[in-house]
Design a protein around this motif. Structure first.
Motif, PDB file in Angstrom:
ATOM      1  N   PHE A 215      56.597 129.697 -18.969  1.00  0.00           N
ATOM      2  CA  PHE A 215      57.119 128.658 -18.078  1.00  0.00           C
ATOM      3  C   PHE A 215      56.767 128.956 -16.614  1.00  0.00           C
ATOM      4  CE2 PHE A 215      61.106 127.534 -15.639  1.00  0.00           C
ATOM      5  CZ  PHE A 215      60.752 126.227 -15.402  1.00  0.00           C
ATOM      6  N   LYS A 216      57.167 130.122 -16.138  1.00  0.00           N
ATOM      7  CA  LYS A 216      56.854 130.458 -14.743  1.00  0.00           C
ATOM      8  C   LYS A 216      55.350 130.634 -14.562  1.00  0.00           C
ATOM      9  CE  LYS A 216      60.579 133.095 -12.694  1.00  0.00           C
ATOM     10  NZ  LYS A 216      61.094 134.464 -12.512  1.00  0.00           N
ATOM     11  N   GLY A 217      54.725 131.277 -15.547  1.00  0.00           N
ATOM     12  CA  GLY A 217      53.300 131.572 -15.441  1.00  0.00           C
ATOM     13  C   GLY A 217      52.454 130.310 -15.355  1.00  0.00           C
ATOM     14  N   SER A 218      52.840 129.272 -16.107  1.00  0.00           N
ATOM     15  CA  SER A 218      52.067 128.023 -16.070  1.00  0.00           C
ATOM     16  C   SER A 218      52.184 127.365 -14.698  1.00  0.00           C
ATOM     17  CB  SER A 218      52.577 127.054 -17.147  1.00  0.00           C
ATOM     18  OG  SER A 218      52.313 127.582 -18.419  1.00  0.00           O
TER      19      SER A 218
ATOM     20  N   ALA B 292      54.626 138.728 -17.790  1.00  0.00           N
ATOM     21  CA  ALA B 292      54.799 138.709 -19.249  1.00  0.00           C
ATOM     22  C   ALA B 292      56.031 139.520 -19.621  1.00  0.00           C
ATOM     23  CB  ALA B 292      53.563 139.297 -19.938  1.00  0.00           C
ATOM     24  N   ALA B 293      56.866 138.953 -20.463  1.00  0.00           N
ATOM     25  CA  ALA B 293      58.091 139.641 -20.867  1.00  0.00           C
ATOM     26  C   ALA B 293      58.716 138.924 -22.049  1.00  0.00           C
ATOM     27  CB  ALA B 293      59.091 139.639 -19.702  1.00  0.00           C
ATOM     28  N   GLN B 294      59.586 139.634 -22.735  1.00  0.00           N
ATOM     29  CA  GLN B 294      60.513 138.991 -23.663  1.00  0.00           C
ATOM     30  C   GLN B 294      61.722 138.689 -22.779  1.00  0.00           C
ATOM     31  OE1 GLN B 294      62.962 137.413 -25.259  1.00  0.00           O
ATOM     32  NE2 GLN B 294      63.996 139.368 -25.529  1.00  0.00           N
TER      33      GLN B 294
ATOM     34  N   ALA C 159      64.516 137.503  -9.234  1.00  0.00           N
ATOM     35  CA  ALA C 159      64.963 136.125  -9.001  1.00  0.00           C
ATOM     36  C   ALA C 159      66.089 135.793  -9.960  1.00  0.00           C
ATOM     37  CB  ALA C 159      63.801 135.167  -9.202  1.00  0.00           C
ATOM     38  N   GLY C 160      66.711 134.648  -9.717  1.00  0.00           N
ATOM     39  CA  GLY C 160      67.833 134.226 -10.548  1.00  0.00           C
ATOM     40  C   GLY C 160      67.370 133.356 -11.702  1.00  0.00           C
ATOM     41  N   ASN C 161      68.290 132.575 -12.249  1.00  0.00           N
ATOM     42  CA  ASN C 161      67.957 131.695 -13.365  1.00  0.00           C
ATOM     43  C   ASN C 161      67.106 130.558 -12.864  1.00  0.00           C
ATOM     44  OD1 ASN C 161      70.148 133.227 -14.433  1.00  0.00           O
ATOM     45  ND2 ASN C 161      70.292 131.655 -16.014  1.00  0.00           N
TER      46      ASN C 161
ATOM     47  N   ASN D 242      55.480 143.024  -9.520  1.00  0.00           N
ATOM     48  CA  ASN D 242      56.128 143.049 -10.831  1.00  0.00           C
ATOM     49  C   ASN D 242      57.357 142.148 -10.780  1.00  0.00           C
ATOM     50  OD1 ASN D 242      56.994 143.660 -13.410  1.00  0.00           O
ATOM     51  ND2 ASN D 242      58.024 145.547 -12.793  1.00  0.00           N
ATOM     52  N   VAL D 243      57.362 141.138 -11.655  1.00  0.00           N
ATOM     53  CA  VAL D 243      58.465 140.168 -11.668  1.00  0.00           C
ATOM     54  C   VAL D 243      59.562 140.663 -12.604  1.00  0.00           C
ATOM     55  CG1 VAL D 243      59.081 137.829 -12.381  1.00  0.00           C
ATOM     56  CG2 VAL D 243      56.973 138.237 -11.090  1.00  0.00           C
ATOM     57  N   THR D 244      60.710 140.980 -12.049  1.00  0.00           N
ATOM     58  CA  THR D 244      61.832 141.360 -12.926  1.00  0.00           C
ATOM     59  C   THR D 244      62.891 140.259 -12.847  1.00  0.00           C
ATOM     60  OG1 THR D 244      62.941 142.801 -11.330  1.00  0.00           O
ATOM     61  CG2 THR D 244      61.236 143.806 -12.725  1.00  0.00           C
TER      62      THR D 244
HETATM   63  N1  LIG Z   1      63.300 131.932 -16.635  1.00  0.00           N
HETATM   64  C1  LIG Z   1      64.199 132.586 -15.926  1.00  0.00           C
HETATM   65  O1  LIG Z   1      65.294 132.090 -15.644  1.00  0.00           O
HETATM   66  C2  LIG Z   1      63.889 133.962 -15.383  1.00  0.00           C
HETATM   67  C3  LIG Z   1      64.806 134.525 -14.490  1.00  0.00           C
HETATM   68  C4  LIG Z   1      64.529 135.777 -13.951  1.00  0.00           C
HETATM   69  C5  LIG Z   1      63.362 136.421 -14.315  1.00  0.00           C
HETATM   70  N2  LIG Z   1      62.494 135.876 -15.203  1.00  0.00           N
HETATM   71  C6  LIG Z   1      61.274 136.636 -15.530  1.00  0.00           C
HETATM   72  O2  LIG Z   1      60.132 135.854 -15.231  1.00  0.00           O
HETATM   73  C7  LIG Z   1      59.097 136.144 -16.149  1.00  0.00           C
HETATM   74  C8  LIG Z   1      58.588 134.885 -16.820  1.00  0.00           C
HETATM   75  O3  LIG Z   1      59.649 134.281 -17.517  1.00  0.00           O
HETATM   76  P1  LIG Z   1      59.553 132.836 -18.152  1.00  0.00           P
HETATM   77  O4  LIG Z   1      60.835 132.183 -17.945  1.00  0.00           O
HETATM   78  O5  LIG Z   1      58.308 132.171 -17.686  1.00  0.00           O
HETATM   79  O6  LIG Z   1      59.435 133.211 -19.714  1.00  0.00           O
HETATM   80  P2  LIG Z   1      58.530 132.592 -20.868  1.00  0.00           P
HETATM   81  O7  LIG Z   1      59.113 133.067 -22.170  1.00  0.00           O
HETATM   82  O8  LIG Z   1      58.311 131.153 -20.673  1.00  0.00           O
HETATM   83  O9  LIG Z   1      57.137 133.330 -20.649  1.00  0.00           O
HETATM   84  C9  LIG Z   1      56.931 134.663 -21.027  1.00  0.00           C
HETATM   85  C10 LIG Z   1      55.446 134.938 -21.009  1.00  0.00           C
HETATM   86  O10 LIG Z   1      55.248 136.296 -21.424  1.00  0.00           O
HETATM   87  C11 LIG Z   1      54.303 136.314 -22.494  1.00  0.00           C
HETATM   88  N3  LIG Z   1      54.592 137.458 -23.365  1.00  0.00           N
HETATM   89  C12 LIG Z   1      55.757 137.768 -23.994  1.00  0.00           C
HETATM   90  N4  LIG Z   1      55.592 138.905 -24.704  1.00  0.00           N
HETATM   91  C13 LIG Z   1      54.312 139.316 -24.485  1.00  0.00           C
HETATM   92  C14 LIG Z   1      53.536 140.432 -24.932  1.00  0.00           C
HETATM   93  N5  LIG Z   1      54.048 141.359 -25.735  1.00  0.00           N
HETATM   94  N6  LIG Z   1      52.240 140.510 -24.524  1.00  0.00           N
HETATM   95  C15 LIG Z   1      51.697 139.563 -23.712  1.00  0.00           C
HETATM   96  N7  LIG Z   1      52.382 138.511 -23.259  1.00  0.00           N
HETATM   97  C16 LIG Z   1      53.671 138.389 -23.641  1.00  0.00           C
HETATM   98  C17 LIG Z   1      54.483 134.983 -23.204  1.00  0.00           C
HETATM   99  O11 LIG Z   1      53.343 134.683 -23.988  1.00  0.00           O
HETATM  100  C18 LIG Z   1      54.645 134.077 -21.997  1.00  0.00           C
HETATM  101  O12 LIG Z   1      53.381 133.807 -21.433  1.00  0.00           O
HETATM  102  C19 LIG Z   1      59.658 137.191 -17.115  1.00  0.00           C
HETATM  103  O13 LIG Z   1      59.282 138.472 -16.668  1.00  0.00           O
HETATM  104  C20 LIG Z   1      61.149 136.983 -17.008  1.00  0.00           C
HETATM  105  O14 LIG Z   1      61.847 138.151 -17.350  1.00  0.00           O
HETATM  106  C21 LIG Z   1      62.736 134.643 -15.741  1.00  0.00           C
END
Ligand SMILES: NC(=O)c1ccc[n+]([C@@H]2O[C@H](COP(=O)([O-])OP(=O)(O)OC[C@H]3O[C@@H](n4cnc5c(N)ncnc54)[C@H](O)[C@@H]3O)[C@@H](O)[C@H]2O)c1
Length: 354
Positions: free
Chosen positions: A21-24, A90-92, A190-192, A131-133
């Motif tokens: 989501f964020k990456g796109s 990238a993250a779970q 960042a937050g939600n 690094n995005v945490t």
């Molecule tokens: N969405 C939120 O509210 C939020 C809030 C704070 C931080 N974040 C952080 O922002 C980042 C992006 O989050 P998002 O909301 O876009 O999540 P998302 O699930 O939409 O995207 C996660 C991305 O990580 C990739 N990914 C997951 N496991 C992987 C692996 N083992 N190898 C390679 N790629 C892998 C997925 O393919 C996807 O591209 C994360 O690090 C998340 O922890 C998100």
């Protein structure tokens, strides 16, 4: 302060998590700035997903589907692309999934981060790494004050804790390998985030929109939970500013940064549901889910004074404006509009807001 087109034009930017989501959104934003964007991620995590709907890959120089748990995959992708700047997303990212899959969550969020930093370290071309945490990396003391960047890391559930660990890895790598060199490494909390194009499970806005779309009542678990809501473009604007500073001035900016919302946008779930229900249609309704749920931290507010004063960064859209953009985005998607164009239009609109 907004991302500087003159700076980004032609820069080679490597994103992990570009199919998410964020990456796109970030990939599209960088494309609009003229950057050469490369990415490494697993396949998009949901169906539908923004990556496919907005045809994100079309404007990227390279988009690789691969797993950051495998070091060789990361090393090769980074070496082939030879980036100037790395933004690791990238993250779970889901709390509830981290309870059922703790091993995979730690493997991706901790060792995946080690692999990305190690691969970046080997590349002379790389000058800036972000690094995005998350806000959840802090030890949650359930107090009313905002958390500052120097507060201890922690995390009760495996997701939050793995992100606290990712921060500790960042700090160790910075001190051990980067501090004395030409590569500068920072982390961003960042937050939600909310925005058009998020279909993740167990996130409030996607759950609400799914219910609207299917014509059923929205079911809410914790109506009084307060979260620091912000539109996805807000923290992304912070990551871009930070990367510019790291690239241009190096170690001075190589530390942790909070990019949270304004205090008055930390609102209870119920407030959001009521707002969106009104914006959607007169038939939309919501109700409470009485079941038991795993522990989720109650309240975590980020103190953004440092980003405001040193980076001149600040939130642009309030929560009401953000929700309005999301409803507009979702309606356009249902109507079959060109969603890449709509994303570019919302990015342009964001850039023009005060
Ligand atoms: N969405 C939120 O509210 C939020 C809030 C704070 C931080 N974040 C952080 O922002 C980042 C992006 O989050 P998002 O909301 O876009 O999540 P998302 O699930 O939409 O995207 C996660 C991305 O990580 C990739 N990914 C997951 N496991 C992987 C692996 N083992 N190898 C390679 N790629 C892998 C997925 O393919 C996807 O591209 C994360 O690090 C998340 O922890 C998100």
């Amino acid at each position: 302060m907004m991302a500087d087109k003159a700076f980004w034009n032609g820069k080679r930017v490597f994103l992990t998590g570009h199919t998410g989501f964020k990456g796109s959104w970030l990939s599209l934003w960088l494309q609009s700035l003229g950057a050469e964007v490369g990415g490494l991620s697993l396949a998009p995590p949901t169906t539908p997903n923004l990556f496919t709907i907005a045809n994100v890959a079309a404007g990227m120089a390279s988009s690789i589907i691969g797993d950051i748990r495998d070091y060789e995959t990361v090393r090769k992708a980074m070496a082939d692309f030879a980036p100037d700047i790395v933004i690791h997303m990238a993250a779970q990212p889901l709390v509830r999934l981290s309870y059922s899959e703790p091993v995979a969550t730690y493997a991706t969020n901790v060792m995946g981060t080690v692999h990305v930093l190690e691969a970046a370290r080997a590349m002379n071309s790389v000058r800036a790494i972000v690094n995005v945490t998350t806000d959840k990396c802090y030890e949650n003391k359930e107090w009313a004050w905002g958390y500052r960047e120097d507060e201890p890391m922690g995390g009760h559930d495996p997701y939050s804790n793995s992100k606290g660990c990712s921060e500790l890895v960042t700090s160790a790598y910075r001190r051990s390998f980067f501090e004395a060199g030409t590569q500068a490494l920072a982390s961003a909390r960042a937050g939600n985030v909310i925005g058009g194009g998020d279909w993740a499970a167990d996130r409030l806005i996607p759950d609400i929109l799914r219910a609207f779309q299917e014509g059923r009542p929205v079911v809410i678990r914790n109506p009084h939970s307060i979260r620091p809501w912000q539109h996805v473009l807000e923290p992304l604007s912070g990551y871009l500013l930070l990367a510019e500073k790291l690239y241009g001035e190096g170690q001075r900016w190589a530390e942790g940064w909070n990019f949270g919302p304004r205090d008055d946008d930390a609102k209870p779930v119920q407030w959001i549901v009521e707002r969106m229900t009104r914006q959607w249609s007169s038939e939309a309704t919501w109700q409470l889910d009485g079941g038991t749920h795993p522990h989720e931290a109650h309240y975590l507010k980020l103190d953004i004074s440092k980003a405001r004063s040193r980076l001149d960064w600040q939130p642009r859209w309030n929560l009401e404006q953000a929700l309005e953009r999301i409803v507009r985005w979702h309606r356009a998607w249902l109507a079959g509009d060109d969603m890449q164009q709509l994303c570019f239009a919302q990015i342009a609109e964001f850039n023009q807001s005060e």
